[in-house]
Design a protein around this motif. Structure first.
Motif, PDB file in Angstrom:
ATOM      1  N   PHE A   1       0.617  -4.169   2.855  1.00  0.00           N
ATOM      2  CA  PHE A   1       0.877  -2.746   3.023  1.00  0.00           C
ATOM      3  C   PHE A   1       2.254  -2.531   3.623  1.00  0.00           C
TER       4      PHE A   1
ATOM      5  N   THR B   1      -1.921 -12.303  -1.813  1.00  0.00           N
ATOM      6  CA  THR B   1      -1.809 -11.094  -2.654  1.00  0.00           C
ATOM      7  C   THR B   1      -1.761 -11.486  -4.116  1.00  0.00           C
TER       8      THR B   1
ATOM      9  N   PRO C   1      -4.032   0.600   7.623  1.00  0.00           N
ATOM     10  CA  PRO C   1      -5.255   0.305   6.868  1.00  0.00           C
ATOM     11  C   PRO C   1      -6.381  -0.134   7.812  1.00  0.00           C
TER      12      PRO C   1
ATOM     13  N   THR D   1     -10.595  -6.139   2.622  1.00  0.00           N
ATOM     14  CA  THR D   1      -9.483  -5.778   3.503  1.00  0.00           C
ATOM     15  C   THR D   1      -8.176  -5.799   2.727  1.00  0.00           C
ATOM     16  N   LYS D   2      -7.404  -4.764   2.900  1.00  0.00           N
ATOM     17  CA  LYS D   2      -6.094  -4.689   2.250  1.00  0.00           C
ATOM     18  C   LYS D   2      -5.220  -5.804   2.806  1.00  0.00           C
TER      19      LYS D   2
END
Length: 70
Positions: free
Chosen positions: A38, A70, A7, A34-35
């Motif tokens: 993952f 998360t 990512p 921003t992720k």
């Protein structure tokens, strides 16, 4: 793994001799979008030569409280 792209803002390195996966974040590219979680696809090779495909899950702790955001 072939075809895997990390990512935006992350660099993923796999040491094929030890199997260690290192994920680093470029702080200048991190932002609210921003992720934060993952999977990295990996192939596990067992001592008998057989293999399995697996995923190594990474979670980012952006606020330093020791828990993934998360």
């Amino acid at each position: 793994a072939d075809g895997f792209t990390a990512p935006e803002g992350y660099t993923v390195k796999i040491d094929e001799s030890t199997g260690e996966i290192t994920v680093t974040a470029d702080e200048s590219k991190l932002n609210k979008d921003t992720k934060e979680e993952f999977d990295v696809p990996v192939t596990v090779t067992y001592p008998d030569g057989s293999t399995d495909d697996a995923k190594a899950k990474f979670k980012l702790d952006t606020d330093g409280d020791g828990k993934p955001d998360t």
